[in-house]
Write an enzyme that holds these catalytic residues in place. Structure first.
Site, short mmCIF file in Angstrom:
data_model
loop_
_atom_site.label_atom_id
_atom_site.label_comp_id
_atom_site.label_asym_id
_atom_site.label_seq_id
_atom_site.Cartn_x
_atom_site.Cartn_y
_atom_site.Cartn_z
N SER A 155 -52.25 -0.09 25.26
CA SER A 155 -51.11 0.82 25.39
C SER A 155 -51.25 1.96 24.41
CB SER A 155 -49.81 0.05 25.10
OG SER A 155 -48.72 0.92 24.93
N TYR A 168 -44.52 -4.34 19.28
CA TYR A 168 -45.40 -4.42 20.45
C TYR A 168 -46.69 -3.64 20.20
CZ TYR A 168 -47.11 -3.51 25.19
OH TYR A 168 -47.91 -3.39 26.32
#
Length: 231
Positions: free
Chosen positions: A140, A153
């Site tokens: 990501s 995250y």
């Protein structure tokens, strides 16, 4: 020609399911994983209707016993050519600032997003080496950018990226790709509080990743947005 086999985690919906469709069109034998048995069976049924060999194995990739089942399935298929570590969790939602990040939740996110992919890699490296296979780790942009509330995250994905980078250096006979697929219209993005409806569907990123796989691009970090113009 021996049929190639891919193991895709988190394959019941979103990007994982879209990648499975892409590989099915190319005739890959598929081993699919997801935590939700019902959604996974639906995905497997859809793909099997096209004559693709599909094994659907529901469970949590963070569970060592479940990972053993996935490894056994790869052995029963004759070996593995591609491991796609796509399963993941946001952790705490709504996403908290780091000052408020529950550490138990963060430890669980690391267990799912970082340690479980590495554990699968460790278990499957012998067959991947033997078959000149490949590993695709889904990451990501939160692993690199300082987005507020995405620190927990993002840190799990940053660790996965470094693991991938070192793995690529240590395993020259296995292609290792770590890919930022970009924002996608998924339930995960919606759960993060983002406007998922404004994002492109995961099928767009999946088509780009198919090109990466079929062309066997060199090991490295890729962004789907950068690859889109090369198809």
């Amino acid at each position: 020609m021996t049929q190639k086999t891919a193991l895709i985690t988190g394959a019941s919906r979103g990007l994982g399911r879209a990648i499975a469709r892409e590989l099915a069109r190319d005739g890959w034998n598929l081993i699919l994983n997801a935590r939700g048995a019902e959604a996974l069976e639906a995905a497997a049924k859809e793909l099997a209707s096209d004559g693709v060999p599909v094994a659907a194995i529901a469970g949590d990739v963070a569970d060592p016993e479940h990972r053993e089942r996935l490894v056994r399935a790869a052995g029963e298929a004759g070996g593995l050519d591609l491991l796609i570590n796509n399963a993941g969790t946001l952790g705490t939602t709504p996403l908290p600032r780091l000052a408020d990040q529950p550490l138990d939740d963060l430890a669980e996110a690391f267990r799912i997003n970082t340690l479980a992919p590495l554990a699968l890699v460790q278990a499957l490296l012998p067959t991947l080496r033997e078959r000149g296979g490949a590993i695709l780790n889904i990451t990501s942009d939160a692993s690199r950018e300082p987005y507020e509330t995405w620190g927990g995250y993002g840190s799990t994905k940053a660790a996965l990226e470094q693991i991938s980078h070192v793995l690529a250096a240590e395993e020259p006979d296995v292609a290792v790709w770590w890919v930022d697929p970009g924002e996608m219209r998924t339930e995960m993005l919606r759960a993060a509080g983002e406007d998922a409806d404004a994002a492109p569907p995961p099928e767009e990123s999946a088509a780009v990743l198919r090109h990466l796989i079929t062309e066997r691009s060199p090991s490295g970090r890729y962004r789907a947005a950068d690859l889109a113009g090369t198809r």
